[in-house]
Design a protein around this motif. Sequence first.
Motif, PDB file in Angstrom:
ATOM      1  N   ALA A 262      29.509  19.848 -13.120  1.00 48.44           N
ATOM      2  CA  ALA A 262      29.739  21.233 -13.533  1.00 48.44           C
ATOM      3  C   ALA A 262      28.979  21.601 -14.808  1.00 48.44           C
ATOM      4  N   LEU A 263      28.056  20.755 -15.223  1.00 48.01           N
ATOM      5  CA  LEU A 263      27.381  20.982 -16.492  1.00 48.01           C
ATOM      6  C   LEU A 263      26.215  21.952 -16.402  1.00 48.01           C
ATOM      7  N   GLY A 264      25.915  22.422 -15.189  1.00 47.94           N
ATOM      8  CA  GLY A 264      24.851  23.398 -15.052  1.00 47.94           C
ATOM      9  C   GLY A 264      23.488  22.756 -14.889  1.00 47.94           C
ATOM     10  N   ALA A 265      22.448  23.477 -15.298  1.00 45.54           N
ATOM     11  CA  ALA A 265      21.079  23.029 -15.080  1.00 45.54           C
ATOM     12  C   ALA A 265      20.797  21.719 -15.809  1.00 45.54           C
ATOM     13  N   TRP A 266      19.890  20.947 -15.213  1.00 47.52           N
ATOM     14  CA  TRP A 266      19.517  19.668 -15.807  1.00 47.52           C
ATOM     15  C   TRP A 266      18.826  19.898 -17.151  1.00 47.52           C
ATOM     16  N   PRO A 376      18.147  15.636  -9.240  1.00 51.68           N
ATOM     17  CA  PRO A 376      16.867  16.349  -9.274  1.00 51.68           C
ATOM     18  C   PRO A 376      15.696  15.394  -9.045  1.00 51.68           C
ATOM     19  N   GLU A 377      14.542  15.944  -8.717  1.00 56.25           N
ATOM     20  CA  GLU A 377      13.358  15.117  -8.512  1.00 56.25           C
ATOM     21  C   GLU A 377      12.908  14.506  -9.822  1.00 56.25           C
ATOM     22  N   ILE A 378      12.109  13.467  -9.719  1.00 56.56           N
ATOM     23  CA  ILE A 378      11.734  12.670 -10.884  1.00 56.56           C
ATOM     24  C   ILE A 378      11.054  13.501 -11.969  1.00 56.56           C
ATOM     25  N   ARG A 379      10.305  14.513 -11.592  1.00 63.58           N
ATOM     26  CA  ARG A 379       9.613  15.312 -12.612  1.00 63.58           C
ATOM     27  C   ARG A 379      10.603  16.128 -13.460  1.00 63.58           C
ATOM     28  N   ASP A 380      11.766  16.415 -12.905  1.00 62.87           N
ATOM     29  CA  ASP A 380      12.820  17.061 -13.691  1.00 62.87           C
ATOM     30  C   ASP A 380      13.555  16.041 -14.545  1.00 62.87           C
ATOM     31  N   VAL A 381      13.889  14.898 -13.941  1.00 64.65           N
ATOM     32  CA  VAL A 381      14.657  13.879 -14.659  1.00 64.65           C
ATOM     33  C   VAL A 381      13.866  13.342 -15.847  1.00 64.65           C
ATOM     34  N   ALA A 382      12.589  13.075 -15.635  1.00 66.74           N
ATOM     35  CA  ALA A 382      11.746  12.561 -16.716  1.00 66.74           C
ATOM     36  C   ALA A 382      11.159  13.674 -17.576  1.00 66.74           C
ATOM     37  N   ARG A 386       9.602  21.759 -16.960  1.00 59.45           N
ATOM     38  CA  ARG A 386      10.779  22.348 -17.599  1.00 59.45           C
ATOM     39  C   ARG A 386      11.231  23.600 -16.857  1.00 59.45           C
ATOM     40  N   ARG A 387      11.628  23.403 -15.601  1.00 58.19           N
ATOM     41  CA  ARG A 387      12.075  24.560 -14.825  1.00 58.19           C
ATOM     42  C   ARG A 387      13.471  25.015 -15.247  1.00 58.19           C
ATOM     43  N   GLY A 388      14.322  24.050 -15.527  1.00 56.27           N
ATOM     44  CA  GLY A 388      15.655  24.394 -16.022  1.00 56.27           C
ATOM     45  C   GLY A 388      16.652  24.813 -14.963  1.00 56.27           C
ATOM     46  N   SER A 389      16.305  24.718 -13.673  1.00 52.41           N
ATOM     47  CA  SER A 389      17.239  25.155 -12.627  1.00 52.41           C
ATOM     48  C   SER A 389      17.783  23.997 -11.808  1.00 52.41           C
ATOM     49  N   ALA A 390      17.220  22.802 -11.959  1.00 54.70           N
ATOM     50  CA  ALA A 390      17.670  21.650 -11.182  1.00 54.70           C
ATOM     51  C   ALA A 390      19.045  21.199 -11.661  1.00 54.70           C
TER      52      ALA A 390
END
Length: 414
Positions: A262-266, A376-382, A386-390
């Motif tokens: 429930a923390l929202g975007a990554w 989220p995909e690795i490009r978000d995790v690492a 910086r999309r901010g929606s994952a």
Amino acid sequence: MFESESHWVDRVFDILYFANAKLRMPSLPLTGTSTLLSKLTEAIRTDLGEEFEIVQFDGRMITEKNQTEYVQDAVTRAETLVDTQGSCIMLLDHYSHAMKRSRAPRMQTQLFNLLINSHTSAKVGCLISHRTTQLSNLNLQASSFLSRFRYQPAPLVNELDSFDNGHRGQVQLASERVGRVPLFVRASSPDGTFDAQAWDYFWQDASREIARDLPEDAIKFILNPESENLERTPILNQFTALGSEHPNQLLLDRLRVHLLGALGAWPTAMDQSASRFGRMLDSQGPSYWYDTYIYSPDIRDRVVEFLRELRKWTDVDLRIMGANLRDWSTEVTAETLKCFGSIPNVEARIVPWRESSTLHDRHLVAVGSTEGYNIPEIRDVAVVKRRGSATESKFWRSPVDYSSLWRGAAAAYS
């Protein structure tokens, strides 16, 4: 009812009737508060007779259309009962629901005038049941209304409680697994003995609702129980076993799962990303992490940086799996796996193309379990982009047998 509940009902009845006290009882969802108030109502009518009338106020019945009339009717009825029977008891359930309405400040003023600031207030006993988060929503310290109410905790099972079969030991056994909320104990032991399947079925839904309504101090403790500066909130006493001062970690783990979801975007900062991933990893133990593109040569250094940051948060074993896509050099991928494998408690393997080509999601799945997360995909995790929606989401049964996949994967760096 358990003995602890009966004692609570008798005590609260005495306080409301003889002392005309003003009590507030914060509660969590699905903990049996409304049933408890029904038992209190029955006790009052049994002791004082059916002719003694009670003002019952249910916040769920208040709508935008009837809000003014509903509260005014309750206030008028209470004033009338003070005149006709000498005193009055008000039971206000689901108060938080009422306070969500557009005219909530006016409703609270009406109740304040009746219960605190009038000549009849000394003849009215009142118990307000509200959600725990309602305290912060109404700013309890600044509220001249609720701050006048004395805290009354809900009952918890004790050593004297027993099921209908008379076995106190079964209550103790259930409490070790589900905590001390009477409803939890009953839900886990429908026949008087603990039923793990019945409890898990109940707790899957209940934990989700409870996580949504935890107060901030409880959330902080659950997400970071080792913090030196955090004092455990009293609401977490509900999750302790009889004779223990420490909350049941299995119960808190399930709440943590929902809180993380429930923390929202990554996060878009590396340390925050590693912290969030680490909490998921800690919550389920040694895990498989699958992402087809995790060995992409252009992000290798960034992923290594992430894994090193992750080790600052947790040392739980992590087994990484990804593909070696056809346009990648085998030698480059092997070097990437060596870099990953140099991180403590990290092992990396390549999934054969025939299998990886059918895997489209990114998962973190506990070893020896079917539970895990869509992540989220690795490009978000690492934090490569910086999309901010994952975000992540919990699942209870993995669609992939990652144990078999791991056994068939190649440890190219070894």
